[in-house]
Design an enzyme around this catalytic site. Structure first.
Site, PDB file in Angstrom:
ATOM      1  N   LYS A 177      -6.776  -0.053 -20.749  1.00  0.00           N
ATOM      2  CA  LYS A 177      -7.248   0.523 -19.487  1.00  0.00           C
ATOM      3  C   LYS A 177      -6.112   1.351 -18.907  1.00  0.00           C
ATOM      4  O   LYS A 177      -5.146   0.823 -18.376  1.00  0.00           O
ATOM      5  CB  LYS A 177      -7.634  -0.563 -18.472  1.00  0.00           C
ATOM      6  CG  LYS A 177      -8.441   0.037 -17.328  1.00  0.00           C
ATOM      7  CD  LYS A 177      -8.318  -0.707 -16.023  1.00  0.00           C
ATOM      8  CE  LYS A 177      -7.142  -0.319 -15.205  1.00  0.00           C
ATOM      9  NZ  LYS A 177      -7.060   1.098 -14.796  1.00  0.00           N
ATOM     10  N   GLU A 252       5.728  -5.832 -17.947  1.00  0.00           N
ATOM     11  CA  GLU A 252       6.805  -4.846 -17.725  1.00  0.00           C
ATOM     12  C   GLU A 252       6.551  -4.260 -16.347  1.00  0.00           C
ATOM     13  O   GLU A 252       5.631  -3.462 -16.174  1.00  0.00           O
ATOM     14  CB  GLU A 252       6.736  -3.749 -18.789  1.00  0.00           C
ATOM     15  CG  GLU A 252       7.352  -4.145 -20.106  1.00  0.00           C
ATOM     16  CD  GLU A 252       8.876  -4.013 -20.110  1.00  0.00           C
ATOM     17  OE1 GLU A 252       9.440  -3.383 -19.203  1.00  0.00           O
ATOM     18  OE2 GLU A 252       9.491  -4.556 -21.030  1.00  0.00           O
ATOM     19  N   CYS A 286      10.166   3.935 -14.217  1.00  0.00           N
ATOM     20  CA  CYS A 286      10.385   2.535 -13.830  1.00  0.00           C
ATOM     21  C   CYS A 286      11.867   2.191 -13.737  1.00  0.00           C
ATOM     22  O   CYS A 286      12.286   1.450 -12.865  1.00  0.00           O
ATOM     23  CB  CYS A 286       9.684   1.606 -14.810  1.00  0.00           C
ATOM     24  SG  CYS A 286      10.107   1.960 -16.525  1.00  0.00           S
ATOM     25  N   GLU A 385      10.828  -0.875  -4.230  1.00  0.00           N
ATOM     26  CA  GLU A 385      10.639   0.242  -5.155  1.00  0.00           C
ATOM     27  C   GLU A 385       9.815   1.328  -4.466  1.00  0.00           C
ATOM     28  O   GLU A 385       8.687   1.086  -4.048  1.00  0.00           O
ATOM     29  CB  GLU A 385       9.905  -0.240  -6.415  1.00  0.00           C
ATOM     30  CG  GLU A 385       9.834   0.848  -7.469  1.00  0.00           C
ATOM     31  CD  GLU A 385       9.035   0.439  -8.705  1.00  0.00           C
ATOM     32  OE1 GLU A 385       7.987  -0.200  -8.549  1.00  0.00           O
ATOM     33  OE2 GLU A 385       9.473   0.766  -9.822  1.00  0.00           O
TER      34      GLU A 385
HETATM   35  P1  NAD Z   1       0.027   0.006 -10.565  1.00  0.00           P
HETATM   36  O1  NAD Z   1       0.516  -1.389 -10.619  1.00  0.00           O
HETATM   37  O2  NAD Z   1      -0.569   0.498  -9.292  1.00  0.00           O
HETATM   38  O3  NAD Z   1      -1.079   0.262 -11.671  1.00  0.00           O
HETATM   39  C1  NAD Z   1      -0.830  -0.017 -13.028  1.00  0.00           C
HETATM   40  C2  NAD Z   1      -2.152  -0.228 -13.734  1.00  0.00           C
HETATM   41  O4  NAD Z   1      -2.774  -1.396 -13.192  1.00  0.00           O
HETATM   42  C3  NAD Z   1      -3.149   0.914 -13.577  1.00  0.00           C
HETATM   43  O5  NAD Z   1      -3.867   1.071 -14.780  1.00  0.00           O
HETATM   44  C4  NAD Z   1      -4.062   0.399 -12.484  1.00  0.00           C
HETATM   45  O6  NAD Z   1      -5.355   0.968 -12.521  1.00  0.00           O
HETATM   46  C5  NAD Z   1      -4.102  -1.081 -12.805  1.00  0.00           C
HETATM   47  N1  NAD Z   1      -4.483  -1.944 -11.674  1.00  0.00           N
HETATM   48  C6  NAD Z   1      -4.383  -1.693 -10.354  1.00  0.00           C
HETATM   49  N2  NAD Z   1      -4.824  -2.758  -9.650  1.00  0.00           N
HETATM   50  C7  NAD Z   1      -5.196  -3.700 -10.545  1.00  0.00           C
HETATM   51  C8  NAD Z   1      -5.709  -5.028 -10.444  1.00  0.00           C
HETATM   52  N3  NAD Z   1      -5.932  -5.596  -9.260  1.00  0.00           N
HETATM   53  N4  NAD Z   1      -5.943  -5.708 -11.586  1.00  0.00           N
HETATM   54  C9  NAD Z   1      -5.691  -5.151 -12.789  1.00  0.00           C
HETATM   55  N5  NAD Z   1      -5.219  -3.896 -12.952  1.00  0.00           N
HETATM   56  C10 NAD Z   1      -4.971  -3.181 -11.838  1.00  0.00           C
HETATM   57  O7  NAD Z   1       1.230   0.943 -11.025  1.00  0.00           O
HETATM   58  P2  NAD Z   1       1.284   2.527 -11.127  1.00  0.00           P
HETATM   59  O8  NAD Z   1       1.359   3.124  -9.748  1.00  0.00           O
HETATM   60  O9  NAD Z   1       0.238   3.019 -12.045  1.00  0.00           O
HETATM   61  O10 NAD Z   1       2.687   2.729 -11.864  1.00  0.00           O
HETATM   62  C11 NAD Z   1       3.889   2.645 -11.190  1.00  0.00           C
HETATM   63  C12 NAD Z   1       4.494   1.265 -11.326  1.00  0.00           C
HETATM   64  O11 NAD Z   1       4.601   0.929 -12.696  1.00  0.00           O
HETATM   65  C13 NAD Z   1       5.897   1.181 -10.787  1.00  0.00           C
HETATM   66  O12 NAD Z   1       6.058  -0.054 -10.146  1.00  0.00           O
HETATM   67  C14 NAD Z   1       6.770   1.253 -12.031  1.00  0.00           C
HETATM   68  O13 NAD Z   1       8.045   0.680 -11.900  1.00  0.00           O
HETATM   69  C15 NAD Z   1       5.923   0.490 -12.993  1.00  0.00           C
HETATM   70  N6  NAD Z   1       6.280   0.834 -14.365  1.00  0.00           N
HETATM   71  C16 NAD Z   1       6.971  -0.090 -15.084  1.00  0.00           C
HETATM   72  C17 NAD Z   1       7.387   0.216 -16.373  1.00  0.00           C
HETATM   73  C18 NAD Z   1       8.194  -0.764 -17.181  1.00  0.00           C
HETATM   74  O14 NAD Z   1       8.385  -0.526 -18.366  1.00  0.00           O
HETATM   75  N7  NAD Z   1       8.686  -1.828 -16.607  1.00  0.00           N
HETATM   76  C19 NAD Z   1       7.057   1.455 -16.920  1.00  0.00           C
HETATM   77  C20 NAD Z   1       6.341   2.366 -16.158  1.00  0.00           C
HETATM   78  C21 NAD Z   1       5.946   2.045 -14.870  1.00  0.00           C
END
Ligand code: NAD
Length: 487
Positions: A177, A252, A286, A385
């Site tokens: 997803k 992650e 990230c 963050e």
């Molecule tokens: P997010 O947590 O808002 O969303 C990530 C994913 O989760 C998306 O596909 C989103 O649709 C889904 N999602 C949202 N709510 C959900 C729920 N209640 N249940 C299940 N899935 C849900 O993050 P984002 O804004 O897409 O990305 C940015 C974040 O990701 C930052 O915090 C960044 O640090 C992190 N990130 C971490 C890494 C890593 O390797 N540690 C890499 C890239 C991004």
């Protein structure tokens, strides 16, 4: 494909599938603030279909000779690299990153990862142990089953490939997803992967809002493992859902990474590194170095030069190939600007602090490169963050204080150290509570080396040979050969 026809369905069982709800999610071009396309806003029926498809795909893929799995994955890697421009363009239009970043993520990151795990697919093996005359014991390594992957918007393939490639190499069938903000690259990739020889159902992509489809996804009983990359807040919700079924999880999550400059650093390189660490991709990485810790003896001169450099940062849409593009959504820009306002109450604003004046950038979601100095480590801009181009600078007196400040964080994703002293570098690498330590550079981490995040940045192995075990169950088999008890 023209820019105005990026309307995709889901990709399930090797074919395009319209969503069951009849609703769509609008996908934006963040550099222009314009509609780029739509994807289905999927629901339970779509997810059920994808999991069922994966179950069928699993039956074929797990029985496929590892050598053949390896060949298919090599083909995927090579095809992605051949078609890097096409994929980079979709990524850039959808995520706002530059075309250069897009090409790099397709060719050097996602392509290379598929290549690496293609090589590992036929080298997964177990151990044996003999109790002379009594027992022969050995291990079987088996795919987890149907693995569910939830991917953030900032790197659909850049980040997505980190779990998808080893999952497939280990013989699992995958349902992904992507983020509803940036789903296009992964949809197109799934089609390409099947054209390269993946059997139907082995890689399925479902689309929809995280608040609905994501939530259903992490509750779905058909998954044998959940692999999540995204924010810490969402990760916690997913873990709660996954805990009710006790499935394997790899998380992650977010970061607030310290970038430490000691007084004996090569200052020119550290300055360039500090700019890249927080402003590349507008801070939406990230492991971005969002907390700059500078030794007090060099602080004033370092910050003065940093501010000068920040004034020269290029900002623009994908075609401009600038260091900074837009942030992903209008809502995210408001969030970042909110942090900047908060920062003004907590510290001294020394660069940026709003949106760029350039008339060409007014429609997109751009934020100026922003630097705060004298930031107490208790400030929100030092602790939370932001995921935008906002840097917090704090000074420290000596090694111990620098490390203590670096570690005084809920997060433990990455860190960096700038010093010409090998002893300082290695002592810092040991003392830092983070899954990655960059020494005298920022961002480069070999795919061939495994790591796991610390603290609220998650758990589980990524990259390299050890990550493959997150996608395998291990069974021990004991055969009685003689009359002894065996232990
Ligand atoms: P997010 O947590 O808002 O969303 C990530 C994913 O989760 C998306 O596909 C989103 O649709 C889904 N999602 C949202 N709510 C959900 C729920 N209640 N249940 C299940 N899935 C849900 O993050 P984002 O804004 O897409 O990305 C940015 C974040 O990701 C930052 O915090 C960044 O640090 C992190 N990130 C971490 C890494 C890593 O390797 N540690 C890499 C890239 C991004």
């Amino acid at each position: 494909m023209s820019e105005d026809t990026m309307n995709f369905d889901m990709y399930v069982h090797g074919e395009w599938r319209p969503g069951s709800t009849g609703e769509v999610v609008e996908v934006m071009n963040p550099a222009k603030g314009e509609l780029l396309g739509t994807v289905p806003d999927g629901g339970q029926d779509d997810l059920d279909a994808a999991v069922e498809s994966a179950r069928e795909g699993l039956a074929v893929w797990r029985e496929t000779h590892p050598r053949v799995r390896s060949q298919v994955l090599y083909r995927i890697a090579a095809t992605l690299q051949e078609r890097a421009e096409e994929f980079a363009r979709i990524y850039s239009l959808n995520s706002g990153g530059s075309i250069g970043t897009g090409l790099w993520t397709m060719y050097d990151v996602a392509g290379r990862r598929f290549e690496y795990y293609a090589g590992l697919a036929d080298k997964i093996r177990g151990d044996s142990f003999v109790t002379p005359g009594e027992f022969l014991s050995y291990t079987l390594r088996e795919p987890i089953g149907v693995t569910g992957h939830i991917v953030p918007w900032n790197g659909p393939l850049w980040i997505g490939s980190r779990t998808i490639a080893p999952a497939l190499a280990a013989g699992n069938a995958v349902v992904v997803k992507p983020s509803s903000e940036a789903p296009l690259t992964l949809l197109k990739f799934a089609e390409m992967a099947h054209e390269c020889g993946l059997p139907p159902g082995v890689l399925n992509v479902v689309t929809g809002r995280g608040s609905r489809l994501g939530d259903l996804f992490s509750r779905h009983p058909g998954f044998d493992g959940i692999y999540f990359t995204g924010s810490t807040a969402t990760g916690r919700k997913i873990l709660q859902n996954a805990a009710t079924r006790n499935v394997r999880t790899v998380m992650e999550l977010g970061g607030k990474s310290p970038n430490i400059v000691f007084e004996d650093a090569d200052i020119d390189k550290a300055l360039d590194g500090a700019i890249l660490a927080i402003f590349a991709n507008s801070g939406q990485i990230c492991v971005a170095g969002s907390r700059l810790l500078v030794q007090a003896s060099i602080h004033d001169e370092f910050v003065e030069r940093l501010v000068e450099k920040a004034a020269g940062i290029t900002i623009g849409g994908p075609e401009a190939n600038a260091l900074m593009g837009p942030v992903i959504t209008a809502a995210q820009r408001e969030r970042v600007l909110g942090y900047i306002e908060k920062g003004k109450q907590e510290a001294e604003l020394v660069a940026g602090g709003g949106v760029p004046d350039d008339p060409a950038l007014q429609k997109g979601y751009f934020v100026s490169p922003t630097i705060f100095d004298g930031v107490p480590n208790t400030a929100a801009i030092a602790r939370e963050e932001i995921f935008g181009p906002v840097l917090s600078v704090t000074s420290f007196a000596d090694f111990d204080e620098g490390i203590a400040l670096a570690n005084d964080s809920e997060y433990g994703l990455a860190s960096a150290v700038w010093t010409e002293n090998v002893k300082t570098a290695n002592l810092a690498a040991q003392a830092l509570e983070a899954g990655q330590v960059f020494i005298n550079h920022y961002y480069t981490a070999a795919f061939e080396v495994s790591r796991s995040p610390y603290k609220s940045s998650g758990h589980g192995m990524s990259e390299g040979p050890d990550a493959i075990y997150e996608f395998l169950n291990q069974k021990s088999v004991s055969i009685k050969l003689g009359e002894g008890g065996g232990w």
